[in-house]
Design a protein around this motif. Structure first.
Motif, PDB file in Angstrom:
ATOM      1  N   ASN A  45      -4.067  37.599  50.752  1.00 49.47           N
ATOM      2  CA  ASN A  45      -4.937  38.423  51.593  1.00 49.47           C
ATOM      3  C   ASN A  45      -4.897  39.882  51.153  1.00 49.47           C
ATOM      4  OD1 ASN A  45      -5.666  36.223  53.149  1.00 49.47           O
ATOM      5  ND2 ASN A  45      -4.139  36.633  54.732  1.00 49.47           N
ATOM      6  N   ILE A  46      -3.716  40.358  50.783  1.00 48.29           N
ATOM      7  CA  ILE A  46      -3.595  41.739  50.318  1.00 48.29           C
ATOM      8  C   ILE A  46      -4.403  41.921  49.033  1.00 48.29           C
ATOM      9  CG2 ILE A  46      -1.987  43.519  49.525  1.00 48.29           C
ATOM     10  CD1 ILE A  46       0.150  42.208  51.294  1.00 48.29           C
ATOM     11  N   ALA A  75      -4.503  48.294  51.669  1.00 47.47           N
ATOM     12  CA  ALA A  75      -4.589  46.833  51.611  1.00 47.47           C
ATOM     13  C   ALA A  75      -3.427  46.185  52.354  1.00 47.47           C
ATOM     14  CB  ALA A  75      -4.625  46.371  50.159  1.00 47.47           C
ATOM     15  N   VAL A  76      -2.237  46.771  52.228  1.00 45.98           N
ATOM     16  CA  VAL A  76      -1.067  46.241  52.936  1.00 45.98           C
ATOM     17  C   VAL A  76      -1.196  46.478  54.437  1.00 45.98           C
ATOM     18  CG1 VAL A  76       1.424  46.472  53.242  1.00 45.98           C
ATOM     19  CG2 VAL A  76       0.452  46.472  50.941  1.00 45.98           C
ATOM     20  N   ILE A 111       0.955  55.142  48.614  1.00 47.34           N
ATOM     21  CA  ILE A 111       0.947  54.203  47.497  1.00 47.34           C
ATOM     22  C   ILE A 111       1.974  53.124  47.797  1.00 47.34           C
ATOM     23  CG2 ILE A 111       1.398  53.942  45.033  1.00 47.34           C
ATOM     24  CD1 ILE A 111       0.800  56.998  44.809  1.00 47.34           C
ATOM     25  N   ALA A 112       1.560  51.864  47.797  1.00 44.69           N
ATOM     26  CA  ALA A 112       2.522  50.787  48.038  1.00 44.69           C
ATOM     27  C   ALA A 112       3.298  50.449  46.776  1.00 44.69           C
ATOM     28  CB  ALA A 112       1.801  49.537  48.551  1.00 44.69           C
ATOM     29  N   GLY A 156       4.917  45.307  52.741  1.00 41.82           N
ATOM     30  CA  GLY A 156       4.344  45.008  54.050  1.00 41.82           C
ATOM     31  C   GLY A 156       5.372  44.455  55.017  1.00 41.82           C
ATOM     32  N   HIS A 157       6.272  43.587  54.520  1.00 38.04           N
ATOM     33  CA  HIS A 157       7.355  43.084  55.369  1.00 38.04           C
ATOM     34  C   HIS A 157       8.205  44.238  55.900  1.00 38.04           C
ATOM     35  CE1 HIS A 157       7.280  38.928  53.164  1.00 38.04           C
ATOM     36  NE2 HIS A 157       6.393  38.983  54.146  1.00 38.04           N
TER      37      HIS A 157
END
Length: 758
Positions: free
Chosen positions: A82-83, A403-404, A465-466, A585-586
């Motif tokens: 999904n991300i 996105a996350v 920024i992820a 994301g977690h």
């Protein structure tokens, strides 16, 4: 009228988004139907086994479990696929703030969040000043011969390496908030990275930059500080470029760049803002809402000399024509040239022409705000945020974070209330507008909701920024968030089990870390939207991302930063399974859940005491000699740190011995914990930078990317250290800033001790 609000009638309260937002948060949560989540097979990208989630299993955090059933559901339901889909959508076109494409993304998020069942979603507009290049007169740098003939002109766009020309959503090369001007000079000076110390080095070498164009490498410090330093030394203009030593170190050996690797190609151009204070420059200290006065340009705190950005292949054509002495060895870059200081050109009569044609206009930008309303304390807010706009496609910055955040919101938080769960406190999602220009959307919202957030905000959790690289985490946070972030990492699965780590905490702490010796540092700096939250209102704040091994690569910007090559394909090559996006994301989502759902906030004042001790020790180590010369002592500050440590121990002893925490007692304890870091706000701000109100956490005077503890004291001591005369005024400044620091630490002690006087 702002946003989507409407007025019910004459004399009624206007139903603006701001009013509805606060009203909804203060109302009790409505009961929702309980649903049973069926057992199903584990998706391959979830990293987690699937467990039954009958409604009677929805338990709240208790004991050592800080996340409850909701934490397990978050880990099960978030999907890397999904991300990936989110990022694919976000990077379809460029989406610079103030454009139709950025508004389209804001509307997409608003509609999606409404459909997914958030309690409230609205667009929050602000009218801010934006700076953009004129469409018919792009900014350029020229090399002229002795007769004025153009021998070279800089490129305005990168080479289209994937075979498709760039559309009109990609702006030409420019630096936002550089003033429009044309400067022509026979004298050009190479100033390394543009550190303040670099200009001092040139002075000692007898090279004056006054009235001359300077050329500097990107990296190490904020680009706006490079321009500001050039102003301080009276330069007439600035050219910035991406040297391959920092952005493509294998270039001289023929190493591959994008699209085969993450290194910057020769035509890569870094865009960016050179504005050095956050928020709309035309509405300082107050929000740019309807009716707000926009000050005129003469009173704005803006750069005064023109600046422009070019690629390293274009920079080479300028630098090979520069004369003068060779630069120090440490200044040499990665181009196959002899780096020289200038200011003379090798060919007599040749000149460099810098032409900037930016224009400034007040235009609307849009935050998207979504709310999951708390069941017991809806007027306490855990804020999760990320800016949405990008200079180009923005795959890494900021769309990887967006996105996350979309996945945290979409999969977990709307579905959990349907299964019988609501957080105790409200969770507020913010997709901020115009972040790239200077954190405009976040700053304006902080200014509009200042009094509300001062009292009600629990924490602000920022991801810009992820993923830059997939080596290890970098996490910066104020101390009151250290405990919950560490516990969230221990609960989260490792991103790639094949590396041998059982959970994220093991990966983070057992692999060589970019941020040593501690997993979490205090170096928040002013690199993203967390800055106005901690600098203006002092709420506990965090910033996290996946980084490269900084022991192997010495960089401050990732190579494709703010270029057209920061596209979906570059990220898909970097994190092909999107496992590292999912892992962040977690961590991000669990941290938010833990803060929103625990009865007593999972914050440890002993972590704050550790920071205070290091702050005092750092001042003694870095400025002990100067303090002795000024007949100043840190003894009183250190005694206040001792008092805070004692209060922290007593607070923790008190809470650990409680057998029954009533709602009223929980509220009291939580308010004390929330107040600790808010104690560091001083209304007048730092004497050098009054818009920075936090006297404990701040930035370096000459580099907004670098975080400083006790910034006001450090700013004043820097001035005293560089003073050449009697320096009485400078030492008065040190005394005042030290007193203010002692005052805010004492305020933190008082806030923490308050319950013992009842």
């Amino acid at each position: 009228m702002k946003g989507e609000g409407a007025t019910a009638g004459r004399g009624s309260i206007p139903l603006t988004p701001a009013f509805l937002f606060l009203l909804a948060l203060c109302l009790p949560a409505l009961p929702l139907a309980t649903a049973v989540v069926p057992r199903c097979m584990m998706p391959p990208d979830s990293h987690m086994g699937r467990l039954s989630t009958n409604s009677d299993e929805w338990y709240k955090p208790h004991g050592d479990d800080l996340f409850g059933a909701a934490g397990g559901e978050l880990l099960r339901e978030m999907k890397a696929s999904n991300i990936r889909k989110n990022l694919k959508y976000l990077t379809t076109q460029g989406h610079m703030a103030g454009t139709k494409h950025d508004l389209d993304q804001a509307e997409h998020l608003r509609k999606a969040w409404l459909q997914q069942g958030l309690d409230q979603v609205f667009l929050q507009p602000y009218n801010v000043q934006l700076s953009k290049p004129q469409a018919d007169k792009p900014n350029k740098v020229y090399l002229l011969d002795e007769e004025g003939n153009v021998k070279f002109t800089s490129s305005i766009l990168e080479e289209a390496l994937r075979g498709e020309d760039y559309d009109d959503t990609i702006p030409p090369a420019f630096l936002a908030f550089s003033p429009s001007a044309t400067v022509v000079s026979e004298e050009v000076v190479f100033v390394n990275y543009g550190f303040y110390e670099d200009f001092e080095t040139l002075q000692r070498a007898g090279v004056d930059v006054s009235g001359r164009i300077v050329i500097a490498k990107f990296g190490k410090i904020f680009r706006g500080d490079k321009v500001l330093n050039a102003e301080r030394f009276n330069a007439s203009g600035v050219i910035l470029y991406t040297d391959p030593a920092d952005y493509h170190p294998d270039w001289r050996k023929g190493g591959e760049a994008y699209p085969s690797t993450f290194w910057l190609p020769e035509s890569g151009i870094q865009r960016g803002s050179v504005l050095w204070r956050d928020g709309d420059p035309t509405t300082p200290y107050y929000p740019s809402i309807d009716g707000s006065h926009h000050i005129d340009e003469a009173h704005e705190n803006l750069p005064r000399i023109p600046a422009h950005t070019i690629s390293y292949t274009d920079a080479r054509k300028l630098l090979v024509n520069l004369g003068g002495a060779e630069v120090p060895e440490a200044w040499r870059g990665g181009l196959d040239i002899t780096y020289r200081m200038g200011p003379q050109m090798l060919r007599p009569g040749w000149k460099v022409k810098l032409e900037v044609n930016n224009e400034k206009k007040v235009a609307p930008i849009f935050n998207v705000v979504g709310v999951v309303r708390g069941s017991e304390e809806p007027d306490r807010y855990v804020i999760v945020g990320n800016h949405r706009d990008s200079w180009t496609y923005g795959s890494c910055d900021p769309s990887s974070g967006t996105a996350v955040m979309m996945e945290i919101q979409k999969v977990t938080l709307p579905s959990l209330p349907l299964a019988g769960w609501r957080p105790r406190r409200s969770i507020v999602f913010g997709s901020w507008g115009a972040g790239e220009f200077g954190f405009f959307g976040a700053t304006e919202m902080v200014e509009e909701y200042l009094k509300t957030f001062e009292n009600r905000a629990v924490a602000y959790l920022n991801v810009d920024i992820a993923v830059i690289q997939t080596y290890n985490l970098v996490v910066s946070a104020t101390p009151m968030l250290h405990r919950i972030i560490k516990e969230a990492a221990k609960r989260s699965p490792a991103p790639d089990p094949s590396l041998g780590y059982s959970n994220l905490w093991d990966h983070w702490t057992q692999r060589e870390r970019p941020a040593a010796p501690d997993a979490i540092d205090y170096n928040l700096g002013s690199t993203s939207e967390h800055a106005p939250f901690y600098q203006r209102i002092g709420i506990p704040t965090s910033y996290m991302l996946w980084e490269i091994n900084l022991e192997e690569y010495d960089w401050s910007d990732y190579p494709l930063y703010h270029s057209t090559f920061d596209d979906f394909e570059s990220m898909a090559t970097l994190d092909p399974h999107f496992w590292y996006h999912l892992s962040l994301g977690h961590l991000w989502g669990l941290t938010a859940l833990g803060l929103a759902d625990a009865q007593v906030l999972p914050m440890d004042p002993n972590d704050e005491a550790t920071m205070l001790r290091r702050m005092a020790e750092g001042l003694r180590q870095d400025f002990g000699t100067e303090l002795s010369k000024g007949r100043l002592t840190l003894a009183y500050l250190e005694s206040l740190v001792d008092r805070f440590e004692q209060a922290a121990d007593k607070f923790n002893t008190f809470t650990s011995n409680i057998t029954n925490v009533t709602p009223l007692l929980a509220r009291q304890l939580n308010d004390q914990l929330m107040a600790i870091e808010k104690s560091y706000i001083f209304t007048e701000g730092s004497f050098q930078r009054p818009y920075m109100k936090n006297m404990m956490f701040g930035t370096s005077l000459h580099n907004q990317y670098e975080g400083w503890l006790a910034p006001g004291v450090r700013d004043a001591l820097w001035e005293a250290r560089h003073c050449k005369a009697e320096c009485e005024e400078e030492w008065e400044g040190v005394k005042q800033q030290l007193s203010i620091l002692q005052y805010v630490v004492n305020s933190a002690v008082i806030n923490l001790k308050d319950f013992m006087y009842l």
